[in-house]
Design a protein around this motif. Sequence first.
Motif, PDB file in Angstrom:
ATOM      1  N   VAL A   1       0.841  -1.203   0.000  1.00 39.21           N
ATOM      2  CA  VAL A   1       0.000   0.000   0.000  1.00 39.21           C
ATOM      3  C   VAL A   1       0.874   1.251   0.000  1.00 39.21           C
ATOM      4  CG1 VAL A   1      -1.683   1.328   1.334  1.00 39.21           C
ATOM      5  CG2 VAL A   1      -1.931  -1.158   1.140  1.00 39.21           C
ATOM      6  N   MET A   2       1.923   1.245   0.816  1.00 38.19           N
ATOM      7  CA  MET A   2       2.820   2.392   0.886  1.00 38.19           C
ATOM      8  C   MET A   2       3.569   2.588  -0.433  1.00 38.19           C
ATOM      9  SD  MET A   2       3.784   4.974   2.583  1.00 38.19           S
ATOM     10  CE  MET A   2       3.239   4.675   4.274  1.00 38.19           C
ATOM     11  N   SER A   3       3.845   1.501  -1.149  1.00 42.68           N
ATOM     12  CA  SER A   3       4.493   1.606  -2.460  1.00 42.68           C
ATOM     13  C   SER A   3       3.590   2.334  -3.448  1.00 42.68           C
ATOM     14  CB  SER A   3       4.847   0.213  -2.996  1.00 42.68           C
ATOM     15  OG  SER A   3       5.884  -0.371  -2.249  1.00 42.68           O
ATOM     16  N   VAL A   4       2.296   2.039  -3.382  1.00 42.53           N
ATOM     17  CA  VAL A   4       1.336   2.733  -4.248  1.00 42.53           C
ATOM     18  C   VAL A   4       1.310   4.222  -3.904  1.00 42.53           C
ATOM     19  CG1 VAL A   4      -1.092   2.931  -4.883  1.00 42.53           C
ATOM     20  CG2 VAL A   4      -0.067   0.666  -4.586  1.00 42.53           C
ATOM     21  N   TYR A   5       1.332   4.532  -2.604  1.00 43.44           N
ATOM     22  CA  TYR A   5       1.350   5.930  -2.155  1.00 43.44           C
ATOM     23  C   TYR A   5       2.614   6.638  -2.638  1.00 43.44           C
ATOM     24  CZ  TYR A   5       1.938   9.893   1.035  1.00 43.44           C
ATOM     25  OH  TYR A   5       2.159  11.138   1.559  1.00 43.44           O
ATOM     26  N   GLY A   6       3.765   5.974  -2.464  1.00 47.84           N
ATOM     27  CA  GLY A   6       5.029   6.566  -2.908  1.00 47.84           C
ATOM     28  C   GLY A   6       5.062   6.772  -4.406  1.00 47.84           C
ATOM     29  N   TRP A   7       4.536   5.807  -5.137  1.00 47.58           N
ATOM     30  CA  TRP A   7       4.460   5.915  -6.603  1.00 47.58           C
ATOM     31  C   TRP A   7       3.667   7.157  -6.998  1.00 47.58           C
ATOM     32  CZ3 TRP A   7       3.021   0.988  -9.917  1.00 47.58           C
ATOM     33  CH2 TRP A   7       3.324   1.226 -11.269  1.00 47.58           C
ATOM     34  N   TYR A   8       2.537   7.345  -6.312  1.00 45.99           N
ATOM     35  CA  TYR A   8       1.695   8.524  -6.584  1.00 45.99           C
ATOM     36  C   TYR A   8       2.442   9.817  -6.270  1.00 45.99           C
ATOM     37  CZ  TYR A   8      -1.710  12.180  -5.609  1.00 45.99           C
ATOM     38  OH  TYR A   8      -2.360  13.387  -5.561  1.00 45.99           O
ATOM     39  N   LYS A   9       3.121   9.855  -5.118  1.00 42.65           N
ATOM     40  CA  LYS A   9       3.821  11.071  -4.705  1.00 42.65           C
ATOM     41  C   LYS A   9       4.941  11.430  -5.683  1.00 42.65           C
ATOM     42  CE  LYS A   9       3.715  13.234  -1.360  1.00 42.65           C
ATOM     43  NZ  LYS A   9       3.080  14.535  -1.054  1.00 42.65           N
ATOM     44  N   TRP A  10       5.698  10.434  -6.126  1.00 38.01           N
ATOM     45  CA  TRP A  10       6.813  10.698  -7.037  1.00 38.01           C
ATOM     46  C   TRP A  10       6.320  11.098  -8.429  1.00 38.01           C
ATOM     47  CZ3 TRP A  10      12.077   7.831  -6.680  1.00 38.01           C
ATOM     48  CH2 TRP A  10      12.527   7.852  -5.346  1.00 38.01           C
ATOM     49  N   ALA A  11       5.127  10.593  -8.805  1.00 39.83           N
ATOM     50  CA  ALA A  11       4.625  10.840 -10.161  1.00 39.83           C
ATOM     51  C   ALA A  11       3.743  12.077 -10.234  1.00 39.83           C
ATOM     52  CB  ALA A  11       3.834   9.624 -10.655  1.00 39.83           C
ATOM     53  N   SER A  12       3.173  12.480  -9.102  1.00 36.09           N
ATOM     54  CA  SER A  12       2.193  13.560  -9.108  1.00 36.09           C
ATOM     55  C   SER A  12       2.828  14.910  -9.413  1.00 36.09           C
ATOM     56  CB  SER A  12       1.472  13.622  -7.749  1.00 36.09           C
ATOM     57  OG  SER A  12       0.564  14.706  -7.727  1.00 36.09           O
ATOM     58  N   LYS A  13       2.168  15.680 -10.272  1.00 36.11           N
ATOM     59  CA  LYS A  13       2.617  17.041 -10.590  1.00 36.11           C
ATOM     60  C   LYS A  13       1.653  18.077  -9.988  1.00 36.11           C
ATOM     61  CE  LYS A  13       5.742  15.341 -13.412  1.00 36.11           C
ATOM     62  NZ  LYS A  13       7.189  15.387 -13.138  1.00 36.11           N
ATOM     63  N   SER A  14       0.634  17.606  -9.290  1.00 37.20           N
ATOM     64  CA  SER A  14      -0.415  18.501  -8.810  1.00 37.20           C
ATOM     65  C   SER A  14       0.054  19.433  -7.701  1.00 37.20           C
ATOM     66  CB  SER A  14      -1.616  17.686  -8.297  1.00 37.20           C
ATOM     67  OG  SER A  14      -1.219  16.832  -7.230  1.00 37.20           O
ATOM     68  N   ASN A  15       1.111  19.041  -6.989  1.00 37.13           N
ATOM     69  CA  ASN A  15       1.590  19.857  -5.873  1.00 37.13           C
ATOM     70  C   ASN A  15       2.830  20.677  -6.218  1.00 37.13           C
ATOM     71  OD1 ASN A  15      -0.411  18.875  -4.122  1.00 37.13           O
ATOM     72  ND2 ASN A  15       0.761  17.004  -3.787  1.00 37.13           N
ATOM     73  N   GLY A  16       3.082  20.863  -7.518  1.00 39.88           N
ATOM     74  CA  GLY A  16       4.233  21.666  -7.896  1.00 39.88           C
ATOM     75  C   GLY A  16       5.264  20.837  -8.622  1.00 39.88           C
ATOM     76  N   PRO A  17       6.543  21.233  -8.562  1.00 43.51           N
ATOM     77  CA  PRO A  17       7.598  20.522  -9.287  1.00 43.51           C
ATOM     78  C   PRO A  17       7.890  19.152  -8.689  1.00 43.51           C
ATOM     79  CG  PRO A  17       8.527  22.210  -7.864  1.00 43.51           C
ATOM     80  CD  PRO A  17       7.041  22.398  -7.831  1.00 43.51           C
ATOM     81  N   ASP A  18       8.772  18.426  -9.366  1.00 47.28           N
ATOM     82  CA  ASP A  18       9.143  17.097  -8.877  1.00 47.28           C
ATOM     83  C   ASP A  18       9.693  17.182  -7.464  1.00 47.28           C
ATOM     84  OD1 ASP A  18       8.454  16.137 -11.330  1.00 47.28           O
ATOM     85  OD2 ASP A  18      10.508  15.961 -12.080  1.00 47.28           O
ATOM     86  N   LEU A  19       9.441  16.125  -6.700  1.00 50.96           N
ATOM     87  CA  LEU A  19       9.995  16.052  -5.351  1.00 50.96           C
ATOM     88  C   LEU A  19      11.517  16.086  -5.412  1.00 50.96           C
ATOM     89  CD1 LEU A  19       7.865  13.284  -3.572  1.00 50.96           C
ATOM     90  CD2 LEU A  19       8.035  15.676  -2.908  1.00 50.96           C
ATOM     91  N   GLU A  20      12.117  16.802  -4.486  1.00 52.84           N
ATOM     92  CA  GLU A  20      13.565  16.850  -4.399  1.00 52.84           C
ATOM     93  C   GLU A  20      14.009  16.241  -3.075  1.00 52.84           C
ATOM     94  OE1 GLU A  20      14.901  20.834  -4.910  1.00 52.84           O
ATOM     95  OE2 GLU A  20      14.474  20.865  -7.061  1.00 52.84           O
TER      96      GLU A  20
END
Length: 204
Positions: free
Chosen positions: A73-92
Motif C-alpha cells: 500500500v505504501m508503495s502505491v502511495y510513494g508511486w503517486y507522490k513521485w509521479a504527481s505534478k499537482s503539488n508543484g515541481p518534482d519532489l527533491e
Amino acid sequence: MFEFLFDQYKNASTTQIVLEFLAFVFGIASVFYAKKENILVYPTGLVTTVITVYLLYQAKYFADMTMNIYYSVMSVYGWYKWASKSNGPDLEITRTTHREKVIGVLLFIATALITYLVYKFFDYKLEIPNYIDIFTSGLFFTAMWYMALKKIENWTLWIIGDCIVVPLFAYRGLWMLSLQYLIFTILAIMAYLEWKRTLQQKII
C-alpha cells in the motif's frame, strides 16, 4: 557451504524457488532504482512485496505477511507522490523537518503496535525473533514513508533495519532472503552517500 545454504530448497517446489528468485531480483532492482531517484523503484518494489506476501503466507509468517501488505500500500502511495505534478515541481531530496521527525516516531510506534496485535491475533507465542520483527517493521514502514517524501533519513532507517534482519532471516533458514537483505544493506549505504552528495550540491 553451498549445500548448507541451499539445503532448505531440497523439498521446495519449482514455483516457490522461481518466486523467491523473482522477489530477489526485483527487490534488488527496486533499491537500485531508489538510489537513482527513478520512479521504477515502486513498480519493481510492488512485484517484490506481492510475491513476498504469498511466500510468507505459505511459510505461515502471518505478521510479516501483514506488514508486506502495508508495504505494498505504501508503495502505491510513494508511486503517486513521485509521479504527481499537482503539488508543484518534482519532489527533491531533503532532510526531515521537526514535524516529520515527530510523525516518523509516531508512525514507528503505531506500526510496531499493529505488528504486535497481528501476532496476538494469530495466537503467536512471542519469542525474541518476533520482537525483532516488531521493531524492524516499525523501522521499515517509517522508512517507506520517508522515501515517498524523498527524505534522506529513509536510508538510515533502511540500513539499520537491513543489518538487523540479515542474521534474522539466516537464523530462520531463509538464506536467499538473508543474502538479499545483505545486498540491500550495501546498496542502501551507497544510496545514502549518493543522496547526500546530491543534497550537498543543492545547498551549494
